[in-house]
Design a protein around this motif. Sequence first.
Motif, PDB file in Angstrom:
ATOM      1  N   GLU A 101       0.816  -1.218   0.000  1.00  0.00           N
ATOM      2  CA  GLU A 101       0.000   0.000   0.000  1.00  0.00           C
ATOM      3  C   GLU A 101       0.849   1.268   0.000  1.00  0.00           C
ATOM      4  OE1 GLU A 101      -3.994  -1.717   2.270  1.00  0.00           O
ATOM      5  OE2 GLU A 101      -2.506  -0.579   3.416  1.00  0.00           O
ATOM      6  N   ALA A 102       2.096   1.163   0.416  1.00  0.00           N
ATOM      7  CA  ALA A 102       2.968   2.336   0.469  1.00  0.00           C
ATOM      8  C   ALA A 102       3.728   2.568  -0.835  1.00  0.00           C
ATOM      9  CB  ALA A 102       3.966   2.174   1.621  1.00  0.00           C
ATOM     10  N   LEU A 103       3.645   1.624  -1.774  1.00  0.00           N
ATOM     11  CA  LEU A 103       4.360   1.767  -3.037  1.00  0.00           C
ATOM     12  C   LEU A 103       3.511   2.485  -4.078  1.00  0.00           C
ATOM     13  CD1 LEU A 103       6.082  -1.734  -3.236  1.00  0.00           C
ATOM     14  CD2 LEU A 103       7.189   0.478  -2.849  1.00  0.00           C
ATOM     15  N   PRO A 104       4.139   3.170  -5.028  1.00  0.00           N
ATOM     16  CA  PRO A 104       3.381   3.945  -6.022  1.00  0.00           C
ATOM     17  C   PRO A 104       2.591   3.057  -6.975  1.00  0.00           C
ATOM     18  CG  PRO A 104       5.733   3.964  -6.529  1.00  0.00           C
ATOM     19  CD  PRO A 104       5.590   3.344  -5.182  1.00  0.00           C
ATOM     20  N   GLU A 105       1.643   3.658  -7.626  1.00  0.00           N
ATOM     21  CA  GLU A 105       0.699   2.937  -8.490  1.00  0.00           C
ATOM     22  C   GLU A 105       1.399   2.201  -9.621  1.00  0.00           C
ATOM     23  OE1 GLU A 105      -3.290   3.900 -11.191  1.00  0.00           O
ATOM     24  OE2 GLU A 105      -2.457   5.414  -9.832  1.00  0.00           O
ATOM     25  N   ASN A 106       2.475   2.775 -10.155  1.00  0.00           N
ATOM     26  CA  ASN A 106       3.128   2.138 -11.306  1.00  0.00           C
ATOM     27  C   ASN A 106       3.778   0.796 -10.952  1.00  0.00           C
ATOM     28  OD1 ASN A 106       5.229   3.837  -9.900  1.00  0.00           O
ATOM     29  ND2 ASN A 106       6.540   2.860 -11.421  1.00  0.00           N
ATOM     30  N   LEU A 107       3.960   0.520  -9.660  1.00  0.00           N
ATOM     31  CA  LEU A 107       4.549  -0.755  -9.250  1.00  0.00           C
ATOM     32  C   LEU A 107       3.511  -1.784  -8.810  1.00  0.00           C
ATOM     33  CD1 LEU A 107       7.585   0.570  -7.157  1.00  0.00           C
ATOM     34  CD2 LEU A 107       7.689  -0.532  -9.401  1.00  0.00           C
ATOM     35  N   GLN A 108       2.264  -1.343  -8.673  1.00  0.00           N
ATOM     36  CA  GLN A 108       1.239  -2.213  -8.100  1.00  0.00           C
ATOM     37  C   GLN A 108       1.024  -3.501  -8.895  1.00  0.00           C
ATOM     38  OE1 GLN A 108      -0.333  -1.847  -5.113  1.00  0.00           O
ATOM     39  NE2 GLN A 108       1.001  -0.087  -4.778  1.00  0.00           N
ATOM     40  N   SER A 109       1.141  -3.433 -10.211  1.00  0.00           N
ATOM     41  CA  SER A 109       0.883  -4.623 -11.031  1.00  0.00           C
ATOM     42  C   SER A 109       1.934  -5.708 -10.837  1.00  0.00           C
ATOM     43  CB  SER A 109       0.820  -4.232 -12.508  1.00  0.00           C
ATOM     44  OG  SER A 109       2.069  -3.727 -12.948  1.00  0.00           O
ATOM     45  N   LYS A 110       3.074  -5.333 -10.268  1.00  0.00           N
ATOM     46  CA  LYS A 110       4.154  -6.297 -10.060  1.00  0.00           C
ATOM     47  C   LYS A 110       4.106  -6.938  -8.673  1.00  0.00           C
ATOM     48  CE  LYS A 110       7.320  -4.029 -13.235  1.00  0.00           C
ATOM     49  NZ  LYS A 110       7.200  -5.148 -14.190  1.00  0.00           N
ATOM     50  N   ILE A 111       3.215  -6.447  -7.800  1.00  0.00           N
ATOM     51  CA  ILE A 111       3.225  -6.869  -6.402  1.00  0.00           C
ATOM     52  C   ILE A 111       2.306  -8.052  -6.169  1.00  0.00           C
ATOM     53  CG2 ILE A 111       2.733  -6.165  -4.028  1.00  0.00           C
ATOM     54  CD1 ILE A 111       3.277  -3.284  -4.905  1.00  0.00           C
ATOM     55  N   GLN A 112       2.820  -9.029  -5.439  1.00  0.00           N
ATOM     56  CA  GLN A 112       1.994 -10.109  -4.904  1.00  0.00           C
ATOM     57  C   GLN A 112       2.041  -9.991  -3.385  1.00  0.00           C
ATOM     58  OE1 GLN A 112       2.687 -14.022  -6.480  1.00  0.00           O
ATOM     59  NE2 GLN A 112       1.560 -15.041  -4.851  1.00  0.00           N
ATOM     60  N   ILE A 113       0.889  -9.729  -2.797  1.00  0.00           N
ATOM     61  CA  ILE A 113       0.824  -9.539  -1.349  1.00  0.00           C
ATOM     62  C   ILE A 113       0.889 -10.889  -0.643  1.00  0.00           C
ATOM     63  CG2 ILE A 113      -0.617  -8.751   0.581  1.00  0.00           C
ATOM     64  CD1 ILE A 113      -1.669  -6.553  -1.259  1.00  0.00           C
ATOM     65  N   VAL A 114       1.813 -10.989   0.288  1.00  0.00           N
ATOM     66  CA  VAL A 114       1.958 -12.179   1.120  1.00  0.00           C
ATOM     67  C   VAL A 114       2.114 -11.691   2.555  1.00  0.00           C
ATOM     68  CG1 VAL A 114       3.274 -14.276   1.574  1.00  0.00           C
ATOM     69  CG2 VAL A 114       3.107 -13.400  -0.766  1.00  0.00           C
ATOM     70  N   ASN A 115       1.200 -12.065   3.417  1.00  0.00           N
ATOM     71  CA  ASN A 115       1.229 -11.622   4.802  1.00  0.00           C
ATOM     72  C   ASN A 115       1.765 -12.711   5.726  1.00  0.00           C
ATOM     73  OD1 ASN A 115       0.135  -8.929   4.473  1.00  0.00           O
ATOM     74  ND2 ASN A 115      -1.823  -9.898   4.000  1.00  0.00           N
ATOM     75  N   ASN A 116       1.962 -12.354   6.979  1.00  0.00           N
ATOM     76  CA  ASN A 116       2.503 -13.288   7.978  1.00  0.00           C
ATOM     77  C   ASN A 116       1.842 -14.646   7.902  1.00  0.00           C
ATOM     78  OD1 ASN A 116       3.154 -11.100  10.882  1.00  0.00           O
ATOM     79  ND2 ASN A 116       4.032 -11.123   8.839  1.00  0.00           N
ATOM     80  N   ASP A 117       2.672 -15.701   7.918  1.00  0.00           N
ATOM     81  CA  ASP A 117       2.246 -17.096   7.981  1.00  0.00           C
ATOM     82  C   ASP A 117       1.676 -17.628   6.668  1.00  0.00           C
ATOM     83  OD1 ASP A 117       2.959 -17.256  10.747  1.00  0.00           O
ATOM     84  OD2 ASP A 117       1.069 -16.293  11.256  1.00  0.00           O
TER      85      ASP A 117
END
Length: 247
Positions: A101-117
């Motif tokens: 959520e803290a990264l700019p919009e142009n990088l969002q398509s590259k992000i895969q969210i993985v949370n604790n555990d």
Amino acid sequence: MYTQIKALLICTFITTFSFGQMSESVDEITITPVEHASLILETKYKRIFVDPVGHEEIFNTHGTPDIVLLTDIHGDHMNAETLNALHLSKSIIIAPKAVAEALPENLQSKIQIVNNDEKVEVSGVKIEAIPMYNLREEAKSFHTKGRGNGYVLKLANKKIYISGDTEDIPEMRNLHNIDIAFVCMNLPYTMTIDSAADAVLDFKPGIVYPYHFRGKNGKSDVKKFSSMVTEENEDIDVRILNWYPEK
């Protein structure tokens, strides 16, 4: 002597240089410390950047990463300017929700969210997100539980633990069969060398690299950390790399 011979049997230890940085190879994995929390892990087939901050020339010399791991929102772990300067055309960024959520919009398509555990497999690399947080009352606001990730990777048949910013939490102490560990130790933000050594003696990695050891009042005494660990368990191989190159 026995420990030295055993270490040679366990892994091949080779050093090379990259932009003034000394890399070393553990079997098929080449480890390049960049600075503080930033490092590069490479095999013949995979390349992983961990918390790339600054030093774009070093990262870009290594080429396009398959995976970028981000641990936390702080500037020594996440830097949008650095990420935008890297060759990420074929990369996946793994990050917890707060970082994404803290990264700019142009990088969002590259992000895969993985949370604790949570566990995922990306580009053939198994990744588990491990909690990282502070235990001391006076430090709890630095790293709250659930915001950032440490990681356990399965790479080239090795289990690699990257602590991120944490204290000697139960989730670290309960790790098993870790071949290579990167463990932080700096005050007031993470933990003392005593706490780090105690945790390492609990989970017994084959090789441990102290990293992220520059704190508010200078660098932690990683040589003392090494002595504390090896005096109690000579089978744990503590290796000190150059995480703070002269500029």
